[in-house]
Motif scaffolding. Structure first.
Motif, mmCIF file in Angstrom:
data_model
loop_
_atom_site.group_PDB
_atom_site.id
_atom_site.type_symbol
_atom_site.label_atom_id
_atom_site.label_comp_id
_atom_site.label_asym_id
_atom_site.label_seq_id
_atom_site.Cartn_x
_atom_site.Cartn_y
_atom_site.Cartn_z
ATOM 1 N N ASP A 146 32.423 -38.686 2.747
ATOM 2 C CA ASP A 146 31.590 -39.513 2.831
ATOM 3 C C ASP A 146 32.104 -40.873 3.178
ATOM 4 O O ASP A 146 33.112 -41.266 2.615
ATOM 5 N N LYS A 147 31.398 -41.562 4.082
ATOM 6 C CA LYS A 147 31.851 -42.716 4.896
ATOM 7 C C LYS A 147 31.943 -43.998 3.755
ATOM 8 O O LYS A 147 33.027 -44.633 3.615
ATOM 9 N N THR A 148 30.803 -44.029 2.918
ATOM 10 C CA THR A 148 30.738 -45.242 1.929
ATOM 11 C C THR A 148 31.906 -44.788 0.806
ATOM 12 O O THR A 148 32.619 -45.643 0.485
ATOM 13 N N GLU A 149 32.169 -43.467 0.446
ATOM 14 C CA GLU A 149 33.157 -43.285 -0.515
ATOM 15 C C GLU A 149 34.634 -43.555 0.115
ATOM 16 O O GLU A 149 35.340 -43.864 -0.679
ATOM 17 N N ARG A 150 34.631 -43.196 1.352
ATOM 18 C CA ARG A 150 35.917 -43.431 2.063
ATOM 19 C C ARG A 150 36.386 -44.768 2.061
ATOM 20 O O ARG A 150 37.442 -45.111 1.759
ATOM 21 N N ARG A 151 35.441 -45.527 2.521
ATOM 22 C CA ARG A 151 35.753 -46.761 2.444
ATOM 23 C C ARG A 151 36.017 -47.425 1.072
ATOM 24 O O ARG A 151 36.867 -48.470 1.085
ATOM 25 N N ASP A 179 37.500 -46.735 9.696
ATOM 26 C CA ASP A 179 37.411 -47.133 8.366
ATOM 27 C C ASP A 179 38.491 -48.129 7.933
ATOM 28 O O ASP A 179 38.614 -49.002 7.262
ATOM 29 N N VAL A 180 39.659 -47.781 8.254
ATOM 30 C CA VAL A 180 40.933 -48.342 7.892
ATOM 31 C C VAL A 180 41.036 -49.794 8.648
ATOM 32 O O VAL A 180 41.138 -50.778 7.993
#
Length: 227
Positions: A146-151, A179-180
């Motif tokens: 998940d993008k939010t969790e990843r960030r 994201d990085v």
């Protein structure tokens, strides 16, 4: 019963296999695969393909994230009763971000020998070509899908003062880089290793926004080091 079985216990070999180039398999790994009674792998197709290339015919036991909890005790009992087996992953060094820990836990509890057969590792291959002295690093592993969790995970890593190693699937390469860049900033320096040991192996070094511009929409097996 366990005591009687332990008197004739076998052995498990944890065998590293090539991460891309088939020539990277070690002589010791081949010898072990030739002499064990069964080979444990994640996927039957990948395991059987490797064995076919090596000219080895053995029983293949599939042990992966879907069946490890249920199947590991039975495999461990077979080894405890005297069979020798080799554990391999789809590629690289087994157990490291791959199935196998549950099986080893059972064997350790019963004091059954577990022997590592070292060899190819995408992590160590990537770290070995860094252009600076490496004394410590943080292995962040595979990031959340998940993008939010990843960030959020990346934000938790941002204040570390050591190189950070990140891995993920090829189709999320560009998402991870985005994201990085968002969390660490476009000027953050990275080393990005793509398709290690394969003919198309490429290593990028520099600011993340520069690397993003160079690779565009590429999909590759990768190891990302933020430093």
């Amino acid at each position: 019963m366990i005591k009687e079985m332990s008197e004739r216990k076998g052995q498990l070999y944890v065998v590293a296999t090539p991460i891309g180039n088939p020539k990277d398999i070690t002589l010791r790994a081949v010898e072990v695969l030739q002499n064990v009674q069964a080979i444990i792998c994640e996927e039957h197709r990948i395991g059987s393909t490797l064995l076919k290339k090596l000219g080895i015919q053995k029983e293949i036991i599939v042990l992966n994230e879907h069946n490890e909890a249920e199947k590991a005790p039975d495999v461990a009992r077979r080894i405890l009763m005297g069979e020798s087996m080799a554990l391999i992953s789809d590629c690289g060094t087994p157990v490291f971000a791959d199935p196998g820990a549950s099986l080893i836990a059972h064997l350790a509890e019963w004091e059954v020998p577990v022997t590592p057969i070292p060899g190819p590792s995408s992590l160590m291959a990537a770290l070995s070509v860094l252009d600076f002295r490496l004394e410590r690093f943080h292995y962040a592993g595979f990031l959340p899908r998940d993008k939010t969790e990843r960030r959020n995970t990346l934000r938790g890593l941002r204040n570390l003062r050591v190189p950070i190693v990140v891995m993920d699937t090829p189709y999320r390469l560009m998402q991870v880089l985005d994201d990085v860049a968002s969390v660490f900033g476009g000027n953050a320096r990275i080393t990005l290793c793509l398709d290690l040991t394969l003919p198309g192996e490429t290593i990028f070094r520099g600011k993340i926004d520069e690397v993003q511009h160079k690779i565009k929409e590429k999909k590759s097996e990768f190891i990302l080091i933020i430093h």
